[in-house]
Design a protein around this motif. Structure first.
Motif, PDB file in Angstrom:
ATOM      1  N   SER A 181       0.857  -1.202   0.000  1.00 29.74           N
ATOM      2  CA  SER A 181       0.000   0.000   0.000  1.00 29.74           C
ATOM      3  C   SER A 181       0.885   1.242   0.000  1.00 29.74           C
ATOM      4  O   SER A 181       2.073   1.188   0.328  1.00 29.74           O
ATOM      5  N   CYS A 182       0.270   2.320  -0.367  1.00 27.65           N
ATOM      6  CA  CYS A 182       1.000   3.598  -0.418  1.00 27.65           C
ATOM      7  C   CYS A 182       1.508   3.966   0.970  1.00 27.65           C
ATOM      8  O   CYS A 182       2.633   4.432   1.120  1.00 27.65           O
ATOM      9  N   GLU A 183       0.679   3.762   2.008  1.00 26.16           N
ATOM     10  CA  GLU A 183       1.072   4.130   3.373  1.00 26.16           C
ATOM     11  C   GLU A 183       2.314   3.358   3.820  1.00 26.16           C
ATOM     12  O   GLU A 183       3.212   3.917   4.443  1.00 26.16           O
ATOM     13  N   GLU A 184       2.347   2.048   3.514  1.00 29.72           N
ATOM     14  CA  GLU A 184       3.516   1.242   3.897  1.00 29.72           C
ATOM     15  C   GLU A 184       4.763   1.713   3.161  1.00 29.72           C
ATOM     16  O   GLU A 184       5.848   1.776   3.729  1.00 29.72           O
ATOM     17  N   CYS A 185       4.605   2.032   1.900  1.00 28.31           N
ATOM     18  CA  CYS A 185       5.752   2.470   1.102  1.00 28.31           C
ATOM     19  C   CYS A 185       6.314   3.789   1.629  1.00 28.31           C
ATOM     20  O   CYS A 185       7.519   3.952   1.759  1.00 28.31           O
ATOM     21  N   LEU A 186       5.425   4.715   1.944  1.00 31.14           N
ATOM     22  CA  LEU A 186       5.870   6.062   2.319  1.00 31.14           C
ATOM     23  C   LEU A 186       6.281   6.181   3.781  1.00 31.14           C
ATOM     24  O   LEU A 186       6.588   7.274   4.245  1.00 31.14           O
ATOM     25  N   GLN A 187       6.298   5.046   4.511  1.00 38.28           N
ATOM     26  CA  GLN A 187       6.838   5.095   5.868  1.00 38.28           C
ATOM     27  C   GLN A 187       8.323   5.423   5.817  1.00 38.28           C
ATOM     28  O   GLN A 187       8.870   6.033   6.725  1.00 38.28           O
ATOM     29  N   ASN A 188       8.975   5.011   4.751  1.00 44.78           N
ATOM     30  CA  ASN A 188      10.378   5.355   4.530  1.00 44.78           C
ATOM     31  C   ASN A 188      10.405   6.630   3.695  1.00 44.78           C
ATOM     32  O   ASN A 188       9.816   6.698   2.613  1.00 44.78           O
ATOM     33  N   VAL A 189      11.071   7.641   4.183  1.00 48.32           N
ATOM     34  CA  VAL A 189      11.087   8.947   3.528  1.00 48.32           C
ATOM     35  C   VAL A 189      11.778   8.885   2.175  1.00 48.32           C
ATOM     36  O   VAL A 189      11.493   9.687   1.291  1.00 48.32           O
ATOM     37  N   ALA A 190      12.639   7.935   1.982  1.00 52.16           N
ATOM     38  CA  ALA A 190      13.391   7.844   0.732  1.00 52.16           C
ATOM     39  C   ALA A 190      12.589   7.175  -0.381  1.00 52.16           C
ATOM     40  O   ALA A 190      13.088   7.052  -1.495  1.00 52.16           O
ATOM     41  N   CYS A 191      11.356   6.765  -0.101  1.00 54.10           N
ATOM     42  CA  CYS A 191      10.577   6.032  -1.099  1.00 54.10           C
ATOM     43  C   CYS A 191       9.581   6.936  -1.814  1.00 54.10           C
ATOM     44  O   CYS A 191       9.105   7.921  -1.274  1.00 54.10           O
ATOM     45  N   LEU A 192       9.247   6.533  -3.037  1.00 53.36           N
ATOM     46  CA  LEU A 192       8.281   7.214  -3.888  1.00 53.36           C
ATOM     47  C   LEU A 192       7.282   6.166  -4.353  1.00 53.36           C
ATOM     48  O   LEU A 192       7.668   5.081  -4.795  1.00 53.36           O
ATOM     49  N   TRP A 193       5.977   6.468  -4.240  1.00 58.09           N
ATOM     50  CA  TRP A 193       4.938   5.527  -4.631  1.00 58.09           C
ATOM     51  C   TRP A 193       4.388   5.944  -5.989  1.00 58.09           C
ATOM     52  O   TRP A 193       4.040   7.097  -6.205  1.00 58.09           O
ATOM     53  N   CYS A 194       4.309   4.997  -6.895  1.00 55.40           N
ATOM     54  CA  CYS A 194       3.747   5.243  -8.220  1.00 55.40           C
ATOM     55  C   CYS A 194       2.409   4.515  -8.278  1.00 55.40           C
ATOM     56  O   CYS A 194       2.350   3.280  -8.165  1.00 55.40           O
ATOM     57  N   ILE A 195       1.304   5.238  -8.478  1.00 53.11           N
ATOM     58  CA  ILE A 195      -0.050   4.676  -8.384  1.00 53.11           C
ATOM     59  C   ILE A 195      -0.352   3.650  -9.484  1.00 53.11           C
ATOM     60  O   ILE A 195      -0.801   2.543  -9.174  1.00 53.11           O
ATOM     61  N   PRO A 196      -0.153   3.943 -10.772  1.00 55.20           N
ATOM     62  CA  PRO A 196      -0.597   2.979 -11.798  1.00 55.20           C
ATOM     63  C   PRO A 196       0.123   1.638 -11.713  1.00 55.20           C
ATOM     64  O   PRO A 196      -0.463   0.587 -12.002  1.00 55.20           O
ATOM     65  N   THR A 197       1.382   1.661 -11.320  1.00 53.34           N
ATOM     66  CA  THR A 197       2.138   0.403 -11.283  1.00 53.34           C
ATOM     67  C   THR A 197       2.181  -0.221  -9.900  1.00 53.34           C
ATOM     68  O   THR A 197       2.726  -1.315  -9.740  1.00 53.34           O
ATOM     69  N   ASN A 198       1.633   0.464  -8.894  1.00 55.79           N
ATOM     70  CA  ASN A 198       1.714   0.028  -7.492  1.00 55.79           C
ATOM     71  C   ASN A 198       3.160  -0.292  -7.121  1.00 55.79           C
ATOM     72  O   ASN A 198       3.437  -1.275  -6.439  1.00 55.79           O
ATOM     73  N   ALA A 199       4.063   0.552  -7.582  1.00 56.97           N
ATOM     74  CA  ALA A 199       5.487   0.319  -7.341  1.00 56.97           C
ATOM     75  C   ALA A 199       5.999   1.285  -6.285  1.00 56.97           C
ATOM     76  O   ALA A 199       5.680   2.474  -6.283  1.00 56.97           O
ATOM     77  N   CYS A 200       6.792   0.759  -5.399  1.00 56.82           N
ATOM     78  CA  CYS A 200       7.483   1.571  -4.401  1.00 56.82           C
ATOM     79  C   CYS A 200       8.926   1.691  -4.886  1.00 56.82           C
ATOM     80  O   CYS A 200       9.646   0.695  -4.974  1.00 56.82           O
ATOM     81  N   ILE A 201       9.332   2.908  -5.208  1.00 51.68           N
ATOM     82  CA  ILE A 201      10.629   3.144  -5.842  1.00 51.68           C
ATOM     83  C   ILE A 201      11.443   4.071  -4.950  1.00 51.68           C
ATOM     84  O   ILE A 201      10.884   4.927  -4.268  1.00 51.68           O
ATOM     85  N   GLU A 202      12.738   3.885  -4.968  1.00 53.69           N
ATOM     86  CA  GLU A 202      13.584   4.850  -4.257  1.00 53.69           C
ATOM     87  C   GLU A 202      13.518   6.173  -4.987  1.00 53.69           C
ATOM     88  O   GLU A 202      13.579   6.216  -6.213  1.00 53.69           O
ATOM     89  N   TYR A 203      13.386   7.250  -4.213  1.00 50.43           N
ATOM     90  CA  TYR A 203      13.279   8.572  -4.825  1.00 50.43           C
ATOM     91  C   TYR A 203      14.581   8.876  -5.566  1.00 50.43           C
ATOM     92  O   TYR A 203      15.665   8.759  -4.995  1.00 50.43           O
ATOM     93  N   PRO A 204      14.503   9.265  -6.822  1.00 53.10           N
ATOM     94  CA  PRO A 204      15.728   9.554  -7.589  1.00 53.10           C
ATOM     95  C   PRO A 204      16.318  10.890  -7.137  1.00 53.10           C
ATOM     96  O   PRO A 204      15.959  11.936  -7.653  1.00 53.10           O
ATOM     97  N   VAL A 205      17.210  10.826  -6.166  1.00 52.99           N
ATOM     98  CA  VAL A 205      17.758  12.039  -5.565  1.00 52.99           C
ATOM     99  C   VAL A 205      18.692  12.793  -6.509  1.00 52.99           C
ATOM    100  O   VAL A 205      18.942  13.975  -6.303  1.00 52.99           O
ATOM    101  N   LYS A 206      19.199  12.129  -7.541  1.00 50.51           N
ATOM    102  CA  LYS A 206      20.075  12.828  -8.479  1.00 50.51           C
ATOM    103  C   LYS A 206      19.287  13.855  -9.277  1.00 50.51           C
ATOM    104  O   LYS A 206      19.822  14.868  -9.694  1.00 50.51           O
ATOM    105  N   ASN A 207      18.014  13.577  -9.507  1.00 50.34           N
ATOM    106  CA  ASN A 207      17.120  14.533 -10.170  1.00 50.34           C
ATOM    107  C   ASN A 207      16.304  15.235  -9.100  1.00 50.34           C
ATOM    108  O   ASN A 207      15.948  14.638  -8.087  1.00 50.34           O
ATOM    109  N   ILE A 208      16.007  16.483  -9.328  1.00 58.53           N
ATOM    110  CA  ILE A 208      15.166  17.182  -8.356  1.00 58.53           C
ATOM    111  C   ILE A 208      13.754  16.615  -8.414  1.00 58.53           C
ATOM    112  O   ILE A 208      13.133  16.344  -7.393  1.00 58.53           O
TER     113      ILE A 208
END
Length: 185
Positions: A54-81
């Motif tokens: 779920s989005c809530e579980e993914c976003l418990q870690n501040v470094a994560c980004l949730w993508c709705i259509p793919t239900n993917a929890c991705i590490e936030y790409p910090v190299k890009n703003i």
């Protein structure tokens, strides 16, 4: 005299008690510091393991980004703003809070930043304008004071000249001719 003796004995007891309290307190502090061993904090769970949850579980870690259509929890790409659209479209990305649309967040922050910048510029312009108006008023005031001083000086000088001429007339030293002193009768 008895009062002084009682006071001294009470003071010595208080002194002894305070010394014992300080020793006891320092002993407790030293033992608690020695007993504490630094425990390593648990390593954060990688964002990819929280995909398809779920989005809530993914976003418990501040470094994560949730993508709705793919239900993917991705590490936030910090190299890009901002996360590139190849990772997840801004409208579908969630970061920090699940209810907060990333695109709306960016637009809102941009508008607020723009309003603040415009407000600062307007304030600076108003202050500069007021300062210039104040300087003009100050310059005009100083100019008026200088003119008034010059007029007063001329008036005093002409008054003094009239008094001197009256005194000269009174004593017969009229100054009709500048060479009159040389022609003494």
């Amino acid at each position: 005299k008895q009062l002084c003796v009682k006071t001294r004995s009470t003071m010595s007891r208080l002194h002894t008690f305070s010394v014992l309290a300080v020793i006891l307190l320092s002993h407790v502090v030293v033992h608690t510091v020695q007993e504490q061993t630094p425990t390593p904090s648990p390593a954060p769970v990688p964002c990819s393991l929280k995909s398809n949850t779920s989005c809530e579980e993914c976003l418990q870690n501040v470094a994560c980004l949730w993508c709705i259509p793919t239900n993917a929890c991705i590490e936030y790409p910090v190299k890009n703003i901002l996360p590139p659209s190849s990772v997840c479209h801004l409208n579908d990305a969630r970061w920090g809070k699940c209810w907060l649309n990333f695109q709306v967040l960016i637009i809102t922050v941009s508008v607020f930043a723009g309003v603040i910048i415009i407000a600062v510029i307007v304030c600076c312009c108003c202050c500069c304008k007021c300062d210039r108006i104040g300087n003009r008023k100050e310059d005009a005031r100083v100019e008026r004071q200088n003119r008034a001083r010059k007029e007063n000086k001329k008036a005093r000088r002409s008054d003094m000249q009239m008094r001197h001429d009256e005194i000269r007339k009174k004593y017969g030293l009229a100054k009709n001719n500048p060479y009159s002193r040389m022609n003494e009768d």
